[in-house]
Enzyme design. Structure first.
Site, PDB file in Angstrom:
ATOM      1  N   GLU A   1      48.142 -63.755 -75.623  1.00  0.00           N
ATOM      2  CA  GLU A   1      48.779 -63.974 -74.497  1.00  0.00           C
ATOM      3  C   GLU A   1      48.412 -65.104 -73.502  1.00  0.00           C
ATOM      4  O   GLU A   1      48.816 -66.089 -73.176  1.00  0.00           O
ATOM      5  CB  GLU A   1      48.960 -62.604 -73.462  1.00  0.00           C
ATOM      6  CG  GLU A   1      49.691 -61.322 -74.225  1.00  0.00           C
ATOM      7  CD  GLU A   1      49.777 -60.158 -73.189  1.00  0.00           C
ATOM      8  OE1 GLU A   1      50.058 -60.484 -72.021  1.00  0.00           O
ATOM      9  OE2 GLU A   1      49.714 -59.177 -73.636  1.00  0.00           O
TER      10      GLU A   1
ATOM     11  N   HIS B   1      55.680 -60.818 -72.738  1.00  0.00           N
ATOM     12  CA  HIS B   1      55.479 -59.251 -73.259  1.00  0.00           C
ATOM     13  C   HIS B   1      54.940 -59.330 -74.493  1.00  0.00           C
ATOM     14  O   HIS B   1      54.676 -59.874 -75.261  1.00  0.00           O
ATOM     15  CB  HIS B   1      57.007 -59.200 -73.576  1.00  0.00           C
ATOM     16  CG  HIS B   1      57.481 -57.868 -73.820  1.00  0.00           C
ATOM     17  ND1 HIS B   1      57.504 -56.758 -72.960  1.00  0.00           N
ATOM     18  CD2 HIS B   1      57.355 -57.083 -75.205  1.00  0.00           C
ATOM     19  CE1 HIS B   1      57.930 -55.697 -73.591  1.00  0.00           C
ATOM     20  NE2 HIS B   1      57.823 -55.794 -74.637  1.00  0.00           N
TER      21      HIS B   1
ATOM     22  N   GLY C   1      46.324 -59.139 -63.553  1.00  0.00           N
ATOM     23  CA  GLY C   1      46.342 -60.588 -63.314  1.00  0.00           C
ATOM     24  C   GLY C   1      45.439 -61.298 -64.252  1.00  0.00           C
ATOM     25  O   GLY C   1      45.355 -62.749 -63.891  1.00  0.00           O
TER      26      GLY C   1
ATOM     27  N   ASN D   1      46.486 -62.834 -67.083  1.00  0.00           N
ATOM     28  CA  ASN D   1      47.434 -63.963 -67.230  1.00  0.00           C
ATOM     29  C   ASN D   1      47.360 -65.028 -66.313  1.00  0.00           C
ATOM     30  O   ASN D   1      47.516 -66.243 -66.467  1.00  0.00           O
ATOM     31  CB  ASN D   1      48.774 -63.419 -67.726  1.00  0.00           C
ATOM     32  CG  ASN D   1      48.908 -62.922 -69.423  1.00  0.00           C
ATOM     33  OD1 ASN D   1      48.791 -63.602 -70.392  1.00  0.00           O
ATOM     34  ND2 ASN D   1      49.107 -61.492 -69.515  1.00  0.00           N
TER      35      ASN D   1
ATOM     36  N   LEU E   1      67.131 -57.259 -69.587  1.00  0.00           N
ATOM     37  CA  LEU E   1      65.450 -56.873 -69.604  1.00  0.00           C
ATOM     38  C   LEU E   1      65.058 -57.340 -71.155  1.00  0.00           C
ATOM     39  O   LEU E   1      65.326 -56.902 -72.239  1.00  0.00           O
ATOM     40  CB  LEU E   1      65.328 -55.564 -69.376  1.00  0.00           C
ATOM     41  CG  LEU E   1      63.746 -54.968 -69.443  1.00  0.00           C
ATOM     42  CD1 LEU E   1      62.954 -55.791 -68.445  1.00  0.00           C
ATOM     43  CD2 LEU E   1      63.730 -53.532 -69.309  1.00  0.00           C
ATOM     44  N   ASP E   2      63.905 -58.079 -71.032  1.00  0.00           N
ATOM     45  CA  ASP E   2      63.250 -58.404 -72.252  1.00  0.00           C
ATOM     46  C   ASP E   2      63.947 -59.095 -73.569  1.00  0.00           C
ATOM     47  O   ASP E   2      63.845 -59.237 -74.698  1.00  0.00           O
ATOM     48  CB  ASP E   2      62.574 -57.141 -72.787  1.00  0.00           C
ATOM     49  CG  ASP E   2      61.297 -56.688 -72.290  1.00  0.00           C
ATOM     50  OD1 ASP E   2      60.939 -57.575 -71.378  1.00  0.00           O
ATOM     51  OD2 ASP E   2      60.934 -55.647 -72.129  1.00  0.00           O
TER      52      ASP E   2
HETATM   53  C1  GRF Z   1      50.288 -58.067 -70.134  1.00  0.00           C
HETATM   54  O1  GRF Z   1      50.000 -57.149 -71.317  1.00  0.00           O
HETATM   55  C2  GRF Z   1      51.668 -58.386 -70.240  1.00  0.00           C
HETATM   56  O2  GRF Z   1      52.018 -58.951 -71.283  1.00  0.00           O
HETATM   57  C3  GRF Z   1      52.474 -57.363 -69.697  1.00  0.00           C
HETATM   58  O3  GRF Z   1      51.732 -56.889 -68.793  1.00  0.00           O
HETATM   59  C4  GRF Z   1      50.151 -57.011 -68.952  1.00  0.00           C
HETATM   60  C5  GRF Z   1      49.736 -58.030 -67.635  1.00  0.00           C
HETATM   61  O4  GRF Z   1      48.397 -58.133 -67.816  1.00  0.00           O
HETATM   62  N1  GRF Z   1      53.981 -57.924 -69.285  1.00  0.00           N
HETATM   63  P1  GRF Z   1      47.562 -59.051 -66.494  1.00  0.00           P
HETATM   64  O5  GRF Z   1      48.063 -58.435 -65.463  1.00  0.00           O
HETATM   65  O6  GRF Z   1      48.064 -60.328 -66.827  1.00  0.00           O
HETATM   66  O7  GRF Z   1      46.148 -58.649 -67.078  1.00  0.00           O
END
Ligand code: GRF
Length: 211
Positions: A177, A111, A14, A16, A147-148
């Site tokens: 990110e 991603h 979590g 992000n 996907l992606d």
């Molecule tokens: C991140 O690296 C994101 O790009 C990928 O999963 C990871 C999630 O990290 N899709 P977090 O849970 O946000 O720390």
């Protein structure tokens, strides 16, 4: 400018989600987190979200129901909370049509690679490293059923060092990110993302003219 309502989907750590919640709280983005849905009751992000008084729901991916049924519940939660934009922030399932259709053009995913390189898997940082890539990074894209592979909103690059491990490289990608996702949300909130086929055009900011 109005504040948009976010629904964030997570499966794990979590970080992000925390970056988004803090950007929202500080006013860096014109958005508020209306609901956080975790598909894993053990996700560490749940505690992080509760510590920030976010509205948290768990729709457990292992509760025995088919994915379509669980995702219909997620779609209903998003509707109930009048969500404008859905964020997949480390969400480890492919969304069912009940969500992708209802929120077409209104779902973003992050991603950890420069798509289309190293898409489609769960180990994009490791894959970039073992492939010998010299540059990798992260991508924020709109989610489509493919996907992606949805239209790319923005990307941030990271140089790969010769002594990088998966962990050291992932840590530098993660820093990017945490910038990229709030930036993309803000562009959406300002109404500046125009999807034209595969292309996302970032429109110029609207400047108000003072007479
Ligand atoms: C991140 O690296 C994101 O790009 C990928 O999963 C990871 C999630 O990290 N899709 P977090 O849970 O946000 O720390």
């Amino acid at each position: 400018m109005s504040t948009i309502r976010l629904g964030i989907l997570i499966s794990g750590r979590g970080s992000n989600m925390v970056a988004i919640a803090e950007a929202a709280l500080s006013g860096r983005i014109q958005a508020s987190v209306s609901i956080l849905v975790a598909n894993n009751p053990a996700a560490a992000g749940i505690e992080q979200a509760q510590a920030r008084n976010l509205n948290v729901r768990v729709v457990d991916r292992r509760d025995g129901r088919p994915r379509a049924q669980r995702h219909e519940e997620i779609a209903q939660l998003l509707r109930d909370h009048s969500v404008d934009l859905v964020i997949c922030a480390g969400f480890d399932e492919i969304l069912s049509p009940s969500v992708t259709t209802a929120y077409e053009g209104r779902i973003l995913n992050i991603h950890p690679s420069l798509l289309p390189a190293f898409g489609g898997g769960m180990h994009a940082v490791r894959d970039a490293l073992t492939y010998g890539a010299k540059i990798t990074g992260c991508t924020v894209h709109f989610v489509t059923p493919d996907l992606d592979n949805g239209p790319i909103v923005l990307q941030r690059s990271v140089l790969v060092q010769e002594d990088d491990t998966e962990d050291s490289l992932a840590a530098r990608v993660l820093v990017e990110e945490h910038r990229a996702l709030p930036d993309a949300i803000q562009l959406f909130a300002e109404g500046r993302l125009n999807i034209d086929g595969r292309m996302v055009r970032v429109l110029p900011p609207v400047t108000s003219v003072v007479a």
